[in-house]
Design an enzyme around this catalytic site. Structure first.
Site, PDB file in Angstrom:
ATOM      1  N   CYS A 140       0.821  -1.210   0.000  1.00  0.00           N
ATOM      2  CA  CYS A 140       0.000   0.000   0.000  1.00  0.00           C
ATOM      3  C   CYS A 140       0.860   1.267   0.000  1.00  0.00           C
ATOM      4  O   CYS A 140       1.735   1.431  -0.843  1.00  0.00           O
ATOM      5  CB  CYS A 140      -0.958  -0.057   1.185  1.00  0.00           C
ATOM      6  SG  CYS A 140      -2.263   1.187   1.203  1.00  0.00           S
ATOM      7  N   GLY A 141       0.637   2.166   0.926  1.00  0.00           N
ATOM      8  CA  GLY A 141       1.348   3.433   0.977  1.00  0.00           C
ATOM      9  C   GLY A 141       2.849   3.291   1.110  1.00  0.00           C
ATOM     10  O   GLY A 141       3.606   4.176   0.701  1.00  0.00           O
TER      11      GLY A 141
END
Length: 196
Positions: free
Chosen positions: A98-99
């Site tokens: 993800c991030g």
């Protein structure tokens, strides 16, 4: 004993490391520890975590470094960059979801790797992201010592990281993650009841 360090920032995504950490923690060969910039962090879901290591006292030799996504990966921190760079240079296992993959892209850490992430268009202004052609539009990508995944791929991420570290045979790892991916009854139809 091998050590897996889950590096999480404030506002981290609770679900992205849960499947992986629980499998590693059950093993007699692995121990799971946490690290962050601050000593206490809170997840997106409101779970409060007191971390084991700050970035300045994190061990030099990490058997597996896992970067858990969330909403704070726009952070500027040289210690964080150093830890990730060291893991990459040493070709040690590294997982990012993800991030955290956005952070790798922004800092040029994906160069030389096939990879995926939430969405490549998010990285269009990252001057250090130079290998756009190595992006693969799928849930998770494993290449060399790196596993990358988007934020909806927690189970697939677990599968590929466990295979990266040779946690067990590929079939055994598939069975571990298929229980969550397929659900109990479909799993039983495919493999039999795991509790018999």
């Amino acid at each position: 004993m091998k050590q897996a360090i889950f590096l999480m920032l404030d506002d981290y995504a609770d679900w992205e490391g849960a499947y992986l950490s629980s499998q590693l923690n059950k093993s007699t060969e692995w121990t799971v520890k946490t690290a962050s910039i601050t000593s206490k962090i809170t997840s997106i879901g409101g779970m409060k975590t007191i971390v084991d290591y700050s970035l300045v006292n994190i061990p030099d030799d990490i058997n597996l470094l896992v970067l858990i996504g969330g909403n704070s990966w726009t952070v500027e921190n040289e210690d964080l960059r150093h830890i990730i760079r060291r893991q990459i240079i040493r070709q040690k296992p590294l997982g990012a979801i993800c991030g955290a993959v956005d952070y790798l892209a922004e800092n040029g850490f994906l160069e030389g790797y096939k990879h995926t992430g939430n969405a490549q268009y998010l990285w269009k202004n990252y001057t250090n992201y130079k290998n756009q052609d190595d992006f693969v539009s799928q849930q998770v990508v494993r290449d060399q010592n790196l596993v990358t995944a988007n934020g909806t791929a927690a189970v697939d991420f677990t599968n590929e990281v466990l295979k990266l570290i040779s946690f067990d045979s590929d079939l055994s790892v598939d069975k571990i993650t298929d229980l969550y991916k397929l659900g109990f009854y479909e799993y039983c139809n495919k493999y039999g009841n795991p509790f018999d």
